[in-house]
Design an enzyme around this catalytic site. Structure first.
Site, PDB file in Angstrom:
ATOM      1  N   ASP A 211      47.964  35.851  38.037  1.00  0.00           N
ATOM      2  CA  ASP A 211      48.071  34.531  38.642  1.00  0.00           C
ATOM      3  C   ASP A 211      47.135  33.599  37.894  1.00  0.00           C
ATOM      4  OD1 ASP A 211      45.490  34.187  40.675  1.00  0.00           O
ATOM      5  OD2 ASP A 211      46.188  36.261  40.611  1.00  0.00           O
TER       6      ASP A 211
ATOM      7  N   GLU B 141      43.067  31.044  52.931  1.00  0.00           N
ATOM      8  CA  GLU B 141      41.734  31.637  52.876  1.00  0.00           C
ATOM      9  C   GLU B 141      40.694  30.575  53.187  1.00  0.00           C
ATOM     10  OE1 GLU B 141      40.321  32.583  48.835  1.00  0.00           O
ATOM     11  OE2 GLU B 141      42.198  31.719  48.089  1.00  0.00           O
TER      12      GLU B 141
END
Length: 346
Positions: A138, A225
């Site tokens: 990523d 998150e």
């Protein structure tokens, strides 16, 4: 008489100028920036690149134009936050960007074995990342210019690419990464870093504006998150966090036709997502132990096992990931293209 004619001409010119101004594409696509400051917890130089035809600040600021088209208007959907979501049927006059499929065929793409290294290797025991067959990465602007062809041969069979965060921030490398990853034959998807002080619907609309609908793309991802670097210091209840994720995910699923993936980290998961949203595939961060130890009883589709990966094709460090199943499972999962079938975490 001459004065009246001159007046009429002047009034007509003013009217035409006003019409031209109102049809300016920058005016039509611009979104009023918010005062929020959101970004992944990273540091380093920011590449200076142009995104689309809009203005881009080096700090990822708000002077950006969405390049993928407009979002549908007049959505109505009651939620706990009184947010909106995409209706069951899209308005006929809505404008959606659909990225053409280039060279699609039933032929399975080659899966490259991983050649990655790790600046800080971890002993994961018997279920280590090397035991999984399908690896990927990523990325965001922090990786700078990437040699995507070389990165693929090193084992990047898939890539999740940072697209947006909040309701007005666009990663300045997204468009370039999105295009080059596909040209290299890498299966790629886009992710959104969620800003908890902004309603979910406006963030979904911003993501939709900037990420094209590509039938070959992986399902979109919501990065859920905590972020200690964010200007948003507000903590929500578990129910509020879950509600925001659901609103965002439902809007994306209706637009892209693929069930979104939820990315999260151990602390946020334990506080807010354990036992929740079981209908969604999960992408789990676990850099010190196998996910089964950090996320008991949670099935997962992707595992981010390192934030300190090293690879040819990228300067500096890169995040490393694996797919939960075998190579055959990977091809079957891609064929489904819905994101609703998750591989078993073994």
């Amino acid at each position: 008489m001459r004065l009246s004619v001159l007046t009429a001409i002047l009034l007509g010119c003013a009217s035409m100028a006003g019409c031209a101004s109102s049809s300016n594409p920058e005016t039509a696509l611009s979104i009023k920036p918010s005062a929020e400051v959101t970004s992944s917890v990273k540091s380093g130089p920011v590449p200076e690149v142009a995104v689309g035809e809009g203005k881009v600040k080096a700090d990822g600021g708000a002077e950006m134009l969405a390049w993928a088209g407009a979002t549908p208007e007049n959505h109505v959907f009651e939620t706990m936050e009184k947010q909106s979501a995409v209706p069951e049927t899209r308005p006929e006059n809505a404008v959606f960007a659909i990225e053409p499929s280039v060279g699609r065929s039933a032929k399975r793409s080659r899966v490259y074995s991983q050649q990655f290294r790790d600046a800080h290797p971890i002993n994961f025991g018997k279920r280590a990342p090397k035991h999984y067959q399908v690896h990927g990465v990523d990325v965001s602007r922090w990786q700078g210019d990437i040699d995507w062809m070389k990165l693929r041969t090193q084992g990047a069979n898939f890539a999740f690419i940072k697209a947006t965060d909040g309701g007005d921030h666009l990663d300045p490398m997204f468009q370039k990464n999105w295009r080059l990853a596909k040209e290299a034959g890498i299966r790629r998807g886009a992710y959104h870093f969620f800003y908890w002080c902004r309603v979910a619907s406006s963030q979904a609309e911003w993501f939709i504006r900037n990420v094209p609908r590509d039938p070959d793309a992986l399902p979109p991802v919501i990065d859920a998150e905590y972020n200690g670097e964010s200007a948003c210091k507000k903590r929500l209840t578990r129910a509020q966090y879950v509600e925001k994720i659901k609103v965002f995910a439902e809007m994306l699923e209706r637009h892209y036709g693929k069930r979104p993936i939820i990315y999260t980290a151990p602390d946020f998961y334990e506080d807010n997502l354990s036992g929740e949203l079981t209908q969604y595939p999960f992408w789990l961060r676990s850099v010190a132990a196998h996910p089964s130890k950090r996320y008991p009883n949670r099935r997962w589709t992707f595992w981010q096992y390192s934030g300190s990966g090293l690879s040819h094709g990228v300067s500096g460090k890169i995040d490393l990931n694996v797919f939960a199943g075998s190579e055959s499972d990977w091809h079957n999962w891609l064929a489904g293209q819905s994101g609703t079938r998750t591989a078993s975490a073994n």
